[in-house]
Design an enzyme around this catalytic site. Structure first.
Site, short mmCIF file in Angstrom:
data_model
loop_
_atom_site.label_atom_id
_atom_site.label_comp_id
_atom_site.label_asym_id
_atom_site.label_seq_id
_atom_site.Cartn_x
_atom_site.Cartn_y
_atom_site.Cartn_z
N GLY B 100 132.67 -76.77 -19.55
CA GLY B 100 133.42 -77.93 -19.62
C GLY B 100 133.59 -79.94 -19.71
N THR B 101 132.74 -79.59 -17.69
CA THR B 101 132.30 -80.78 -18.13
C THR B 101 131.07 -81.43 -18.36
OG1 THR B 101 132.56 -79.87 -15.22
CG2 THR B 101 130.92 -81.96 -15.83
N GLN B 209 143.79 -77.07 -19.09
CA GLN B 209 144.43 -76.12 -18.62
C GLN B 209 145.31 -76.01 -20.05
OE1 GLN B 209 143.82 -74.72 -15.94
NE2 GLN B 209 142.75 -76.58 -15.19
N SER B 226 137.40 -76.03 -21.68
CA SER B 226 136.63 -74.72 -20.84
C SER B 226 136.89 -73.61 -20.98
CB SER B 226 136.33 -75.47 -19.14
OG SER B 226 135.77 -74.82 -18.46
N ALA B 227 135.76 -72.97 -21.46
CA ALA B 227 136.12 -70.80 -20.99
C ALA B 227 136.98 -70.22 -19.77
CB ALA B 227 135.36 -70.38 -22.60
N HIS B 228 136.46 -70.95 -19.11
CA HIS B 228 136.57 -69.60 -17.81
C HIS B 228 137.92 -69.84 -16.77
CE1 HIS B 228 134.83 -73.09 -13.99
NE2 HIS B 228 135.06 -73.49 -15.82
N CYS B 352 140.47 -82.69 3.26
CA CYS B 352 139.57 -81.45 4.47
C CYS B 352 138.58 -79.98 3.69
CB CYS B 352 139.62 -81.02 5.29
SG CYS B 352 141.36 -80.09 5.20
#
Lengths: 77, 410
Positions: B100-101, B209, B226-228, B352
């Site tokens: 996806g990136t 999403q 993005s498939a995952h 953090c």
């Protein structure tokens, strides 16, 4: 801008510690008092104003001086 | 699975032999509860079946001229056709990317390259995924410009500012996330697309999403996913470029995937991604109807039962599976570890918990508390019992952390 009555040096502390320091100290001071929180954790820029909004205190503003970013808060109640 | 059954999985109606019994996975109270589908959803059983079959049947290079390659080509063509049908686009508008990136990088840089004669300005919301923002940084570092459009406290795009920004001179491309990956707020994509259309500016929508969960309004020129995120395997992205869009590959030349993304595809994963997308899209409305009340329950119960908590994002216009809140005075990393010890896997936008030690730019853009932040995202295996267990245990976990830090009563 009102000069701060007190400066809390929270440099080197990670969020939420600067917010906790402000939350501990502000109620000990008279209503209307301004304190300055010196904090170099980038999250402080988001979380100190958010804490003021959640707690009903005034976020006076951000000041960047030789000591790094600082956040002024006025006790409102 | 035979080869023909594999092809059938990309074209046959959903159901039948693909039927999957949720209750076949026994869930006892002590079992781990995975609540980070917005990072990666568990592999859908359809994806698993298709992946295993395609490992046997789809390993050859689809570009070659022998029997095994033709078989691979059939699978790739079927995967593309199935994906295009699910998205309501033409097959030749769909390219599969290595992630996806990579798709988002290609969308931004290719959209800018294709319109460089129109100008060098990229307009984007303040709450884009970091993949989009990093591509924007690259564009600015090489002499381009960008205009960031703010959101309000609920994470909704400022449409007036957006419309003004896309009308400004020199805008080559506009980028808007379909729905916030961090807080779930659905963006006004239709209205934003209308403003882009009036200004003659193509719109790129990062729908990572949304695809497989909620419909994406029309009007965009480029879309990525993005498939995952929908239950496909990791390592497959979608880059969809509508006909007539001025898009130019920012990568060194490569003829594969319509020239839009270089390199040999992971074909078995692509086949699994396409098969599972068909399956999740067929179930999307029912899943949204099942998960949205669970998200509403989390929002209500967390606000009521955890003191000093800020539940963030739009309460109504939101994704059905994702909810975010921040706990005052709590260290986000400590909260994630405490939840993990009790079996709950969630993610966080707190500084953090990030490798850069910076708070989430999405929470910062909204002006909401960033420490003690938790993002819970549900998926098809999430049960009501999982959510109840989380809601039952969370107040005590937060109270214990506050007690240990000595911040009770502040």
């Amino acid at each position: 801008m009102t000069a701060p009555a007190e400066v809390l040096d929270c440099r080197g502390q990670r969020c939420p510690l600067p917010v906790i320091a402000a939350a501990r100290r502000l109620p000990e001071l008279p209503v209307g008092t301004v304190i300055r929180v010196l904090a170099d954790d980038p999250a402080a820029a988001v979380d100190i104003p958010a804490w003021c909004r959640m707690r009903g205190h005034e976020f006076v503003g951000t000041v960047t001086g030789p000591d790094g970013p600082a956040y002024d808060i006025r006790r409102q109640h | 699975m035979t080869g023909s059954a594999l092809l059938g999985s990309l074209s046959a109606p959903i159901g039948g032999s693909w039927g999957y019994r949720r209750d076949s996975v026994a869930c006892v109270s002590a079992s781990p509860v995975y609540l980070d589908a917005a990072t990666a959803a568990p592999l859908h059983p359809v994806a698993r079946q298709a992946l295993l079959a395609a490992l046997d049947d789809g390993w050859a290079d689809p570009g070659r001229l022998y029997t095994q390659a033709r078989r691979a080509r059939q699978l790739l063509d079927a995967a593309r056709a199935a994906t295009a049908e699910t998205l309501g686009v033409r097959p030749d508008e769909v390219s599969f990317t290595p992630s996806g990136t990579a798709a988002a990088h290609g969308a931004v840089l290719g959209g800018l390259a294709g319109r460089h004669r129109a100008g060098r300005v990229l307009v984007h919301s303040a709450i884009e995924h970091s993949a989009v923002l990093h591509a924007a940084e690259r564009h600015v570092a090489t002499g381009g410009a960008s205009t960031e459009v703010p959101v309000d406290r609920l994470g909704r795009l400022d449409l007036a500012r957006w419309s003004a920004a896309v009308r400004a001179p020199g805008v080559a491309l506009a980028a808007l996330i379909a729905a916030s990956h961090e807080v779930g707020t659905v963006q006004p994509v239709g209205e934003a697309a209308g403003a882009c259309g009036d200004a003659g500016v193509p719109l790129f929508v990062d729908a990572a999403q949304a695809v497989g969960r909620v419909p994406v309004p029309a009007g965009w020129s480029v879309l990525t996913a993005s498939a995952h995120k929908w239950g496909g395997p990791p390592g497959v992205g979608l880059l969809v470029v509508r006909k007539g869009t001025r898009w130019e590959s920012p990568w060194p030349a490569d003829e594969r995937e319509g020239g839009r993304t270089p390199g040999a595809l992971n074909l078995p994963a692509v086949v699994a991604a396409a098969a599972s997308l068909r399956a999740v899209a067929a179930d999307a409305a029912a899943e949204a109807a099942r998960l949205a009340p669970l998200v509403a329950r989390i929002r209500a119960r967390v606000a009521a039962e955890v003191p000093d908590v800020e539940v963030v994002g739009d309460p109504d216009h939101r994704l059905p599976h994702l909810v975010t809140f921040s706990c005052l005075y709590v260290d986000g990393e400590a909260l994630l570890h405490a939840l993990d010890r009790r079996g709950f896997a969630v993610s966080s936008g707190s500084s953090c918990t990030s490798s850069t030690l910076r708070p989430s730019h999405v929470l910062a853009a909204m002006g909401v508390l960033s420490h003690g932040n938790v993002r819970v995202s549900l998926h098809r295996e999430t049960t009501e019992a999982d959510v109840e267990r989380f809601l039952t245990e969370l107040p005590g976990i937060v109270a214990d952390l506050r007690a240990a830090a000595g911040v009770v009563g502040l």
